[in-house]
Design an enzyme around this catalytic site. Structure first.
Site, mmCIF file in Angstrom:
data_model
loop_
_atom_site.group_PDB
_atom_site.id
_atom_site.type_symbol
_atom_site.label_atom_id
_atom_site.label_comp_id
_atom_site.label_asym_id
_atom_site.label_seq_id
_atom_site.Cartn_x
_atom_site.Cartn_y
_atom_site.Cartn_z
ATOM 1 N N GLU A 45 0.845 -1.007 -0.066
ATOM 2 C CA GLU A 45 0.093 0.070 -0.049
ATOM 3 C C GLU A 45 1.091 1.053 -0.233
ATOM 4 O OE1 GLU A 45 -2.980 -3.003 1.548
ATOM 5 O OE2 GLU A 45 -1.154 -2.276 2.428
ATOM 6 N N THR A 46 0.232 2.174 -0.618
ATOM 7 C CA THR A 46 1.052 3.632 -0.647
ATOM 8 C C THR A 46 -0.227 4.581 -0.113
ATOM 9 O OG1 THR A 46 2.195 3.128 -2.283
ATOM 10 C CG2 THR A 46 1.919 5.558 -2.066
#
Length: 294
Positions: A45-46
């Site tokens: 995830e970002t």
């Protein structure tokens, strides 16, 4: 230029947890640009920090996998909160909480410990929602085949929708979870077929049921195996504490051992204070590994 941090979550040892890329001051980025960046970082995830919509929230965040945007996820929530605390961009409110605004609504995060020593504190989030759904007989047969296990080797799977949609599969013990070699191609096809995020496989390590091994597989989201999954820990707590027991519980979780990580998560289930039902909490450490600008 705006700040960028990479934060390792569910560990206090660098490079042993699950990293999240955190981009500050991201209001100027389009959804397409955010997705492109998330694909480039190639982390599970970002996150992108935006100005909050209301005074009741400390900040707003958008969360992306390399493939899609998520309404909520656990390790990005705690990692983003830690990055903001470290940068002195946010403070706790009068209740000692930080309130994150995201696609799933508002998420309460409680720092536990001395805020003057961030590397010693835990961050604990309250899961914004969880719902249980039955898994069809056809889907159970698919799970059996892609795990390479007969159906009598695991409990009846349950889909726990917690933002991500995790199918929780309980095996006979923790070692059985560590021994899994799932067919990722088949899991990709099955996840797309049924609209799942992926599988959350769990097994207990002790007779008291307090120590658990967990592995989360989401190849359809371009995350073959998540090093440490906060939403998975929330799904585990909801499944064990609410769906199976209908009561309280504290579950200590190990994750990432098969991919050279050493993550530790805690999921706690408590009766709600102001209404019927139970709240599910997920807790862990975080530590910054990289700080820069973009």
């Amino acid at each position: 230029m705006s700040m960028f941090k990479q934060v390792d979550v569910f560990t206090n040892t660098k490079f042993k947890g699950n990293p999240v890329a955190v981009f500050f001051d991201a209001d100027h980025l389009s959804k397409e640009e955010m997705q492109q960046i998330a694909r480039w970082t190639n982390l599970s995830e970002t996150t992108f920090i935006l100005k909050p919509s209301t005074p009741a929230t400390s900040y707003k965040v958008r969360i992306f996998t390399p493939a899609t945007e998520l309404s909520f996820a656990g390790h990005p929530t705690l990692g983003t909160c830690f990055a903001l605390l470290e940068a002195k961009r946010i403070q706790v409110n009068s209740k000692g909480l930080i309130v994150q605004e995201c696609g799933a609504g508002n998420v309460e995060i409680e720092p536990i410990g001395n805020l003057e020593d961030l590397n010693s504190i835990d961050l604990q989030l309250r899961v914004p929602r969880y719902d249980f759904h039955q898994v069809s007989d056809e889907a159970i047969e698919d799970i059996s085949q892609l795990l390479g296990l007969p159906k009598d080797q695991f409990d009846t799977p349950v889909l726990v929708e917690i933002g991500p949609k995790w199918v929780v599969v309980r095996l006979k013990d923790g070692q059985s979870v560590l021994d899994l070699e799932p067919n990722h191609g088949a899991l990709t096809d099955v996840s797309i077929k049924y609209g799942w995020t992926g599988l959350c496989t769990i097994g207990q390590h002790n007779d008291e049921g307090t120590k658990w091994e967990m592995r989360n597989f989401a190849p359809a989201e371009m995350v073959p195996e998540d090093p440490a999954c906060g939403s998975g820990a929330g799904a585990l707590g909801a499944y064990l504490g609410v769906h199976q027991k209908g009561g309280e519980g504290v579950y200590h979780i190990s994750q990432g051992n098969k991919i050279n990580r050493d993550a530790h998560l805690v999921s706690t289930v408590k009766p709600r204070v102001d209404s019927e039902g139970f709240d599910v909490f997920v807790k862990g450490h975080a530590i910054t590994t990289i700080t820069g600008f973009y």
